[in-house]
Design an enzyme around this catalytic site. Structure first.
Site, PDB file in Angstrom:
ATOM      1  N   GLY B  10       0.829  -1.207   0.000  1.00 10.90           N
ATOM      2  CA  GLY B  10       0.000   0.000   0.000  1.00 10.90           C
ATOM      3  C   GLY B  10       0.859   1.250   0.000  1.00 10.90           C
ATOM      4  N   THR B  11       1.170   1.751  -1.203  1.00 12.05           N
ATOM      5  CA  THR B  11       2.118   2.855  -1.327  1.00 12.05           C
ATOM      6  C   THR B  11       1.352   4.164  -1.476  1.00 12.05           C
ATOM      7  OG1 THR B  11       3.628   1.285  -2.386  1.00 12.05           O
ATOM      8  CG2 THR B  11       4.194   3.607  -2.582  1.00 12.05           C
ATOM      9  N   GLY B  12       0.706   4.561  -0.406  1.00 10.43           N
ATOM     10  CA  GLY B  12      -0.050   5.806  -0.415  1.00 10.43           C
ATOM     11  C   GLY B  12       0.639   6.873   0.414  1.00 10.43           C
ATOM     12  N   ALA B  13      -0.153   7.737   1.009  1.00 10.47           N
ATOM     13  CA  ALA B  13       0.388   8.868   1.771  1.00 10.47           C
ATOM     14  C   ALA B  13       1.249   8.388   2.931  1.00 10.47           C
ATOM     15  CB  ALA B  13      -0.751   9.734   2.295  1.00 10.47           C
ATOM     16  N   GLY B  15       2.278   4.687   3.526  1.00  7.87           N
ATOM     17  CA  GLY B  15       3.243   3.671   3.107  1.00  7.87           C
ATOM     18  C   GLY B  15       4.297   4.247   2.183  1.00  7.87           C
ATOM     19  N   LYS B 192      -4.527   5.687  21.500  1.00 11.94           N
ATOM     20  CA  LYS B 192      -4.727   6.441  20.253  1.00 11.94           C
ATOM     21  C   LYS B 192      -6.214   6.594  19.956  1.00 11.94           C
ATOM     22  CE  LYS B 192      -2.895   7.678  15.850  1.00 11.94           C
ATOM     23  NZ  LYS B 192      -2.361   7.315  14.540  1.00 11.94           N
ATOM     24  N   ASN B 200     -12.660  11.662  14.849  1.00 10.42           N
ATOM     25  CA  ASN B 200     -12.997  11.097  13.540  1.00 10.42           C
ATOM     26  C   ASN B 200     -14.509  10.950  13.404  1.00 10.42           C
ATOM     27  OD1 ASN B 200     -10.632  10.286  11.718  1.00 10.42           O
ATOM     28  ND2 ASN B 200      -9.927   9.615  13.710  1.00 10.42           N
ATOM     29  N   SER B 262      -8.828  12.360   9.223  1.00  5.95           N
ATOM     30  CA  SER B 262      -8.647  11.469   8.069  1.00  5.95           C
ATOM     31  C   SER B 262      -9.984  10.836   7.672  1.00  5.95           C
ATOM     32  CB  SER B 262      -7.621  10.388   8.386  1.00  5.95           C
ATOM     33  OG  SER B 262      -8.042   9.623   9.489  1.00  5.95           O
TER      34      SER B 262
END
Lengths: 312, 312
Positions: B10-13, B15, B192, B200, B262
């Protein structure tokens, strides 16, 4: 007492409808108006109703309570957010030993009235009415109309059916308005809140109609949990609402035509919401009896935020 | 173990940011991509960061997990709503006895991973990161970036600091990422959630930023009540969150710059919300321990309704 004089404090969708019906039936009715005063003075009231349209070309219209005659029955038909006006509006118009008939939703309005005027009798009424004001002095009655009436005494103690309440019921019934009498006004108010709290609250918070809330399994469950919290609130004041009543309300709402609640209509029109009468007062009443209603509290805080932002 | 291979699922914001930092520090990193695969294969990654911009013109990019080498550390950086893909994505890429590092919010993700792959070590990480993906292979790191890492064993029992987790922490620290190690992953996750659940949830339900929720006394109170319910949830699983921690979170949020959460960003972009990981799982975990969290349940049902409608 054949010549009972009625005053209508707040001639809107509800007060205008019931007042017009009473006058149409021959009673002496006096209407307090605000923005519609000029128009109604000149043109009277128009009622379009599923039970038959009618017009009243001439009505007793006032924009100043001190010009009104003292009346035997004063019907409070304002939105509860305007109740802060009652300390000025009510004393001039109510006869000594007269009846204040509170046709408003929510809880704990009657004790506030009792603080303002003494030596009066207070009757609470729960209206099951679907009507709108569609123009100046112009009311459209869409559905229902029946009223549950109950006498108020200190601390909402249950009382019997008095001659007084029976006479007023007769006036309404003669005007074609279905009346049910209750010996326990507080129980009747809690029962109406079983419907009003979840649907009014969630319709505003989630921007949803009743059918949407019932079609989704999550909000369907939340509605039910909120109803059980209302029953817990009732129980904290010694009133028992059966589980079967809650199931009946759920089933009834599923079968209803898609409905935009009165609080949602107020919100969409950027009017103040009746959050305190419908949600805040029941919450505090239970809290005073030592019972916290957490999901209703969640709704209350959400609605206060939305109401506040909506008025800006 | 100097040549630890990293996979980024998962190469997003998130990763993309951490993976790029690790490669920039000289580590061997392999990126799984989906929509950005073609672009990143050809042009690599761009990171704009408050700590210094950099580009990686060449990265190991994949759109098929079976083409990836088996890695020592596999970082799960998907949104949790995509975790249903992990049973296919994870087994081909993780070495026997390797580490799965779960950089996701919420609760009870690690037990799901343990069901999918055995003979691996699972580490949970809580990222305090503010970054966005602003274009294909283009990440903007706005603020923060530190990670709390804790080892997972069955039932979230607290464990000591192993050599394994220390080595991974060193890799991150060498890449300029602040790391805090915890002996109690479950407590860290609950802590958290003290922030994540109220802000959220309410930001979506009430269409509000953090500053608006804190400026209104009613939502300020609701946030606090929700935080105390999270602490009650933690307590139901044997973890104690001090009242002072809650007050610190409230004060910290008042001082923060106005922040769109988010979940609110996902909602505004009509993406699925991480309701189950962040709200549903904690709710069920407490329920399984016999504790009902009513106001969190109210939020959960409201969010499920909104999430469902938002995707249509």
């Amino acid at each position: 007492m054949c010549d009972r004089k009625y005053a209508i404090i707040g001639t809107g969708a509800l007060g205008g409808f019931y007042g017009a019906k009473l006058q149409q039936a021959g009673l002496d009715v006096h209407f307090l108006l605000n923005s519609d005063y000029e128009h109604v003075s000149q043109h009277g009231l128009i009622v379009e109703s599923k039970d038959g349209d009618f017009t009243l070309p001439q009505v007793n219209a006032y924009n100043d309570v001190t010009k009104m005659p003292q009346c035997d029955v004063v019907i409070i038909a304002l939105k509860t957010i305007q109740n802060y006006l009652l300390s000025k509006l009510l004393p001039p118009v109510i006869k000594n030993n007269g009846v204040v008939l509170v046709l408003q939703n929510g809880l704990d309005i009657e004790p506030e009235i009792a603080q303002i005027v003494s030596n009066v009798n207070i009757i609470g009424g729960l209206c099951f009415l679907c009507s709108n004001k569609v123009g100046q002095g112009h009311i459209r009655h869409l559905d229902y109309g029946q009223i549950v009436l109950g006498e108020y005494i200190l601390n909402y103690e249950a009382v019997g059916i008095t001659n007084r309440i029976q006479q007023i019921a007769n006036d309404f019934q003669n005007a074609g308005i279905a009346i049910e009498l209750t010996e326990d006004l507080l129980l009747a108010r809690w029962k109406k809140l079983v419907w009003n709290i979840p649907y009014n609250g969630l319709s505003v918070i989630l921007n949803a109609r009743t059918d949407e809330l019932m079609a989704d399994s999550y909000t369907r469950q939340l509605v039910e949990q909120l109803m059980y919290e209302v029953a817990a609130g009732a129980k904290s004041t010694g009133r028992i609402i059966a589980d079967s009543f809650i199931q009946t309300m759920l089933d009834y709402t599923v079968k209803m035509k898609p409905y935009r609640t009165s609080m949602k209509i107020d919100y969409d029109e950027h009017r103040s919401l009746e959050v305190e009468a419908i949600i805040g007062n029941p919450l505090r009443k239970a809290q005073n009896a030592g019972v916290f209603l957490p999901q209703i509290s969640c709704l209350y805080n959400q609605l206060k935020f939305l109401d506040n932002r909506n008025k800006h």
